[in-house]
Design an enzyme around this catalytic site. Structure first.
Site, short mmCIF file in Angstrom:
data_model
loop_
_atom_site.label_atom_id
_atom_site.label_comp_id
_atom_site.label_asym_id
_atom_site.label_seq_id
_atom_site.Cartn_x
_atom_site.Cartn_y
_atom_site.Cartn_z
N GLY A 45 0.83 -1.21 0.00
CA GLY A 45 0.00 0.00 0.00
C GLY A 45 0.86 1.25 0.00
N GLN A 50 3.00 10.03 1.19
CA GLN A 50 4.31 9.35 1.25
C GLN A 50 5.23 9.75 0.10
OE1 GLN A 50 2.46 5.25 2.00
NE2 GLN A 50 4.37 5.12 3.13
N CYS A 92 6.01 -0.05 7.62
CA CYS A 92 5.60 1.03 6.70
C CYS A 92 6.80 1.41 5.84
CB CYS A 92 5.15 2.23 7.54
SG CYS A 92 4.71 3.67 6.55
N LEU A 93 6.56 1.67 4.56
CA LEU A 93 7.64 2.07 3.66
C LEU A 93 8.30 3.37 4.13
CD1 LEU A 93 5.95 1.32 0.20
CD2 LEU A 93 7.69 -0.04 1.38
N HIS A 134 -4.29 1.57 7.94
CA HIS A 134 -2.91 2.10 7.86
C HIS A 134 -2.84 3.24 6.83
CE1 HIS A 134 1.61 1.44 7.80
NE2 HIS A 134 1.42 2.15 6.71
N GLU A 135 -3.43 3.00 5.64
CA GLU A 135 -3.35 4.02 4.58
C GLU A 135 -4.23 5.22 4.92
OE1 GLU A 135 -0.94 3.68 2.67
OE2 GLU A 135 -0.61 1.56 3.01
N HIS A 138 -2.42 7.54 7.06
CA HIS A 138 -1.47 8.40 6.34
C HIS A 138 -2.17 9.68 5.86
CE1 HIS A 138 2.34 6.33 6.05
NE2 HIS A 138 1.80 5.22 5.57
#
Ligand SMILES: [Zn+2]
Length: 169
Positions: A45, A50, A92-93, A134-135, A138
């Site tokens: 995702g 991000q 997380c990235l 999670h997204e 963000h």
């Protein structure tokens, strides 16, 4: 185009994103870049903040690009329903190299626009419900670390600060 992924400490990650007003060609390009960047990472995702775009868009593909039908694009998403609770390790990235156990809903239903501006409603359970939350976080300027409390969070933040000081973050 693959874009650089911002990391913990980069301001756009810590600020709420704004609604998309119109599905312009620029938005289509942004979505393409998000999908490409997510697959290259690789991640399941990615949210627009991000890659430094303060807009309410996220993309998810639990198959990492292996199943064409699994790619989901959500523009201006909102939760219709959330229920239950699951506790799993999450990463997380934007926080590479760190994981922590985070409480997430067991089931979540998200409503939003797809990349063509058509409304879609998708139900997710388990990993997909976790990814939705999670997204969505963000888009509200929250990272999974913001949902971790106590010593675990302090430890990770301390390690990131040290990496930042030594130019390794
Ligand atoms: Zn993330």
């Amino acid at each position: 185009m693959i874009r650089p992924i911002l990391k913990f400490g980069d301001q756009p990650l810590h600020q709420p994103a704004a609604d998309v007003r119109e599905m312009t060609a620029d938005m289509q390009r942004l979505i393409d870049d998000m999908v490409e960047t997510m697959y290259a990472a690789p991640g399941i995702g990615l949210a627009a903040p991000q890659i430094g775009a303060a807009l309410r868009i996220f993309v998810i593909d639990l198959s990492l690009g292996h199943k064409a039908d699994d790619l989901m694009v959500f523009v201006n998403p909102t939760f219709v329903e959330r229920e239950g609770m699951q506790l799993e390790e999450e990463g997380c990235l934007s926080v590479p190299g760190f994981n922590a156990t985070v409480a997430r809903p067991q089931r979540a239903v998200v409503k939003g626009l797809d990349r063509d501006g058509q409304e879609r409603v998708v139900e997710g359970t388990d990993l997909l419900a976790r990814a939705f939350q999670h997204e969505m976080d963000h888009l509200d300027g929250l990272l999974f670390l913001d949902r971790v409390r106590g010593i675990k969070r302090d430890l990770i933040v301390k390690k990131i600060r040290k990496l930042t000081r030594t130019g390794k973050w």
